[in-house]
Design a protein around this motif. Structure first.
Motif, PDB file in Angstrom:
ATOM      1  N   SER A 156       0.817  -1.217   0.000  1.00 16.90           N
ATOM      2  CA  SER A 156       0.000   0.000   0.000  1.00 16.90           C
ATOM      3  C   SER A 156       0.848   1.263   0.000  1.00 16.90           C
ATOM      4  CB  SER A 156      -0.934   0.005   1.221  1.00 16.90           C
ATOM      5  OG  SER A 156      -0.189   0.099   2.424  1.00 16.90           O
ATOM      6  N   TRP A 207       3.687   1.534  -1.813  1.00 19.31           N
ATOM      7  CA  TRP A 207       4.463   1.609  -3.049  1.00 19.31           C
ATOM      8  C   TRP A 207       4.089   2.851  -3.849  1.00 19.31           C
ATOM      9  CZ3 TRP A 207       4.107  -4.162  -5.065  1.00 19.31           C
ATOM     10  CH2 TRP A 207       4.866  -4.978  -4.214  1.00 19.31           C
ATOM     11  N   PRO A 226       2.468   5.517  -6.038  1.00 20.54           N
ATOM     12  CA  PRO A 226       1.124   5.541  -6.635  1.00 20.54           C
ATOM     13  C   PRO A 226       1.190   5.550  -8.155  1.00 20.54           C
ATOM     14  CG  PRO A 226       1.691   7.701  -5.743  1.00 20.54           C
ATOM     15  CD  PRO A 226       2.764   6.765  -5.293  1.00 20.54           C
ATOM     16  N   GLY A 227       0.189   4.933  -8.773  1.00 22.29           N
ATOM     17  CA  GLY A 227       0.123   4.901 -10.226  1.00 22.29           C
ATOM     18  C   GLY A 227       0.957   3.813 -10.863  1.00 22.29           C
ATOM     19  N   THR A 282       2.130  -0.476 -10.698  1.00 27.82           N
ATOM     20  CA  THR A 282       1.910  -1.825 -10.204  1.00 27.82           C
ATOM     21  C   THR A 282       3.231  -2.583 -10.298  1.00 27.82           C
ATOM     22  OG1 THR A 282      -0.400  -1.840 -10.929  1.00 27.82           O
ATOM     23  CG2 THR A 282       0.638  -3.974 -10.506  1.00 27.82           C
ATOM     24  N   ASP A 326      -2.383   1.489 -12.554  1.00 32.39           N
ATOM     25  CA  ASP A 326      -2.979   0.968 -11.326  1.00 32.39           C
ATOM     26  C   ASP A 326      -4.159   0.066 -11.652  1.00 32.39           C
ATOM     27  OD1 ASP A 326      -4.734   2.872 -12.217  1.00 32.39           O
ATOM     28  OD2 ASP A 326      -4.529   4.193 -10.475  1.00 32.39           O
TER      29      ASP A 326
END
Length: 250
Positions: A196, A198, A200-201, A203, A222
Motif C-alpha cells: 500500500s 508503493w 502511486p500509479g 503496479t 494501477d
C-alpha cells in the motif's frame, strides 16, 4: 525472415518472458546474429567471457524477435533509441523503438545466465538479478529507504539474501520504468513489504524464476488486468527460429 502477424497489446496487460542460458553441452544450434545491429554485435563481442557474449546476444535476439512478433515487423528492421532521462533530460532514459513508431513498451534485463523481457501497452521496467552475497546485502542495504532497511534487518539471516534480492529487483524495475535508472536516489522510493506504500500509479509484481535469481516488473498503471509469464526456448533464437507468442504461460 517473413514478418509475423501483429499481436497488439491491451492496456493493463503485461507479458513477461524468461530465457535461461543453457549449459554448453545442451546447445544444439548457433544463435542467429544476423538480426542484431552493429552496436549490439560490438557489445556481444566485447564481453570478456564467452558465456557473457552468448547471454548478451541471446537476450537481444529474444527482444528483437518478441517485439517483431508483437508489431508484425521483421526483427532486423527494428531500431532502438532512448527517451530523455527525467533527471537530466539527456538521451539515456527508457529504451524505446524509433522504427517503427513505438506502439509497445518494453524492458530487458539479464544477469548470470537468466534473461527477462517485459512487454506492455504502458511504460514498464523489469529486472532480474542473481541472489546477492551476504556481503553485498550488508553494503547495499545502507543505501535503500530506511523502512526497507529495517524490514531486511528483521528477516532471519538465512532468508535475508533472497529477501534483499527481491527488494532490489523491485526497486531497479521501478527505476527503469521511470527511466532514471540508478540516477535516482535508492532511498527516495519505498518498495518494501507494504504494498500500500508503493509509488502511486504503478503496479509492481514479483516474478518467480528459480532459486538462484530474483526478478520483478513495474508497470505504470494501477489497473493491471492480466500478467502472463512464459519461457523462451533457446531453439527459437537459432536461424529460422521464431518466438511463439501463443506459448502456454508458465
Amino acid at each position: 525472415m517473413t514478418a509475423p502477424a501483429a499481436a497488439p497489446l491491451d492496456n493493463g496487460r503485461v507479458d513477461l518472458w524468461l530465457l535461461r542460458q543453457p549449459h554448453p553441452d545442451d546447445i544444439t544450434g548457433t544463435l542467429d546474429l544476423t538480426e542484431l545491429d552493429e552496436s549490439e554485435l560490438a557489445r556481444a563481442s566485447a564481453c570478456r567471457r564467452q558465456t557473457g557474449g552468448f547471454l548478451y546476444a541471446s537476450a537481444h535476439i529474444a527482444l528483437r524477435r518478441l517485439l517483431g512478433a508483437y508489431l508484425g515487423r521483421p526483427a532486423a528492421d527494428l531500431r532502438f533509441a532512448r527517451q530523455p532521462c527525467p533527471c537530466c533530460d539527456q538521451p539515456h532514459g527508457r529504451p524505446t523503438l524509433s522504427v517503427p513508431d513505438p506502439s509497445v513498451h518494453f524492458s530487458l534485463s539479464h544477469s548470470s545466465g537468466m534473461v527477462l523481457v517485459g512487454v506492455a501497452a504502458d511504460p514498464i521496467g523489469v529486472d532480474v538479478e542473481q541472489v546477492p552475497r551476504a556481503s553485498t546485502v550488508r553494503v547495499c542495504s545502507t543505501a535503500v529507504h530506511p523502512d526497507e532497511r529495517a524490514e531486511i534487518e528483521a528477516v532471519p539471516e538465512a532468508l535475508r539474501r533472497a529477501a534483499f534480492g527481491q527488494l532490489w529487483t523491485r526497486k531497479e524495475a521501478y527505476l527503469k520504468g521511470l527511466g532514471t535508472g540508478l540516477g535516482r536516489p535508492l532511498a527516495e522510493d519505498y518498495l518494501g513489504a507494504d504494498e500500500s506504500a508503493w509509488p502511486p500509479g504503478w503496479t509492481v509484481v514479483d516474478i518467480p524464476c528459480g532459486p538462484r535469481h530474483t526478478a520483478a516488473a513495474a508497470v505504470r498503471t494501477d489497473a493491471l488486468t492480466r500478467t502472463s509469464l512464459r519461457w523462451i526456448p533457446i531453439e527459437s533464437l537459432y536461424a529460422g527460429g521464431t518466438v511463439d507468442l501463443s506459448a502456454r504461460a508458465a
